[in-house]
Design an enzyme around this catalytic site. Structure first.
Site, short mmCIF file in Angstrom:
data_model
loop_
_atom_site.label_atom_id
_atom_site.label_comp_id
_atom_site.label_asym_id
_atom_site.label_seq_id
_atom_site.Cartn_x
_atom_site.Cartn_y
_atom_site.Cartn_z
N HIS A 1 8.71 -6.50 45.26
CA HIS A 1 7.84 -5.26 46.12
C HIS A 1 8.52 -3.90 45.94
CE1 HIS A 1 5.91 -3.32 49.73
NE2 HIS A 1 4.89 -3.74 48.64
N ASP B 1 3.94 1.23 42.30
CA ASP B 1 2.64 2.01 42.67
C ASP B 1 2.76 3.28 41.59
OD1 ASP B 1 2.17 0.60 45.35
OD2 ASP B 1 4.15 1.29 45.35
N HIS C 1 5.33 5.75 46.18
CA HIS C 1 4.39 4.98 47.00
C HIS C 1 3.53 6.00 48.02
CE1 HIS C 1 3.45 2.93 50.83
NE2 HIS C 1 2.89 1.90 49.93
N GLU D 1 6.36 -5.21 41.27
CA GLU D 1 4.88 -4.74 41.59
C GLU D 1 5.73 -2.95 41.87
OE1 GLU D 1 2.58 -2.54 44.76
OE2 GLU D 1 4.66 -3.04 44.95
N GLU E 1 0.05 -0.98 40.58
CA GLU E 1 -0.81 -0.67 41.51
C GLU E 1 -1.33 0.88 41.42
OE1 GLU E 1 0.19 -1.37 45.68
OE2 GLU E 1 -1.44 -0.18 46.27
O1 G3P Z 1 0.58 -4.37 46.01
C1 G3P Z 1 1.06 -5.10 47.04
C2 G3P Z 1 1.58 -3.87 47.85
O2 G3P Z 1 2.16 -3.25 47.22
C3 G3P Z 1 0.19 -3.14 48.58
O3 G3P Z 1 0.69 -2.32 49.64
O4 G3P Z 1 1.37 -0.24 50.40
O5 G3P Z 1 3.14 -1.66 49.54
O6 G3P Z 1 1.29 -0.64 48.20
P1 G3P Z 1 1.47 -1.27 49.60
MG MG Z 2 2.23 -1.22 46.28
#
Ligand code: G3P
Ligand code: MG
Length: 252
Positions: free
Chosen positions: A10, A39, A52, A37, A112
């Site tokens: 994450h 963002d 993020h 993952e 993401e």
């Molecule tokens: O994509 C899973 C997770 O990353 C979604 O929440 O806020 O951590 O981007 P967030």
């Molecule tokens: Mg995310």
């Protein structure tokens, strides 16, 4: 089954290194993680960065809103010192830099799309253009996800070859119609809305189920027992001891 294979790093490896930075991705690789993952957001002048929050203060030494900052300002910031002195000088990576890093590794990726308010169209187009122009030839395409349904609609129309994941922070009774219409391969659930019956329903409909953010081995084991395919975790070794528990609370 190798337990750790079902863990997606994450924001890279957010408990091990400053989230969404190249050093976090390096840590994920060093910890034998197979998929990260991260963002993607846009600066005010339209450059795609891996970041993020809507604001800069939590994870950088900058101030103000991310989407109102110029790329020049964003590139001047320290995105590592907040995490620990050892990471001082780490930068907010551009999406392009992360794609270059991915080209040199076996790592799979979940991109993401995280539009700053009001920038869904520009952010989605930037992500799609980057993937079209710079995705390494021969590498499996990234899984693209978003909470923003409009972003996914654009991806589906403009790049139907990309695998899509529907992200649900709150339960949505219309999940199946959305996931079908967008031809999603996966549905990603907030851990607070993941129940056995929902997981079974999503699996039965033919989608992969991923759950975020899962930082305890106990919860991960229960989710895997229900049939969840993978979990997003800040910890790439889920049996790490509790000395990091406070940090986990801060990260979630
Ligand atoms: O994509 C899973 C997770 O990353 C979604 O929440 O806020 O951590 O981007 P967030
Ligand atoms: Mg995310």
């Amino acid at each position: 089954m190798v337990f750790e294979k079902k863990i997606i790093g994450h924001r890279g490896a957010a408990a091990h290194a400053p989230e969404n930075t190249l050093v976090a991705f390096e840590n994920a690789r060093a910890l034998n993680c197979h998929c990260i993952e991260f963002d993607v957001m846009l600066s005010v002048d339209g450059e795609a960065f891996v970041f993020h929050d809507d604001t800069l203060h939590r994870t950088t030494n900058g101030f103000g809103k991310f989407g109102l900052a110029t790329s020049q300002y964003l590139k001047s910031l320290d995105a590592g010192r907040w995490f620990s002195k050892a990471f001082r000088g780490e930068k907010i990576p551009t999406f392009r830099e992360v794609l270059e890093w991915l080209a040199l590794s076996e790592m799979h990726a979940n991109v993401e799309i995280k539009p700053f308010p009001g920038s869904t169209e520009q952010t989605t187009l930037a992500v799609l253009h980057h993937i079209r122009d710079y995705w390494p030839v021969g590498k499996a395409l990234p899984l693209v996800s978003s909470f923003d349904v409009q972003a996914l609609v654009m991806c589906h129309r403009l790049a139907p070859e990309l695998p899509l994941g529907l992200l649900l922070h709150h339960w949505d009774e219309h999940w199946k119609r959305l996931a079908d219409d967008l031809n999603c391969v996966s549905v990603h659930l907030n851990r607070h809305i993941a129940t056995k019956s929902r997981v079974h329903a999503i699996k039965k409909a033919g989608f992969l189920v991923y759950v975020y953010t899962v930082n305890s081995k106990r919860l991960a084991t229960k989710l895997f027992d229900w049939g969840v395919d993978a979990v997003f975790s800040d910890y790439l070794v889920l049996n790490m001891k509790t000395k990091y528990q406070l940090m986990v609370r801060r990260l979630i």
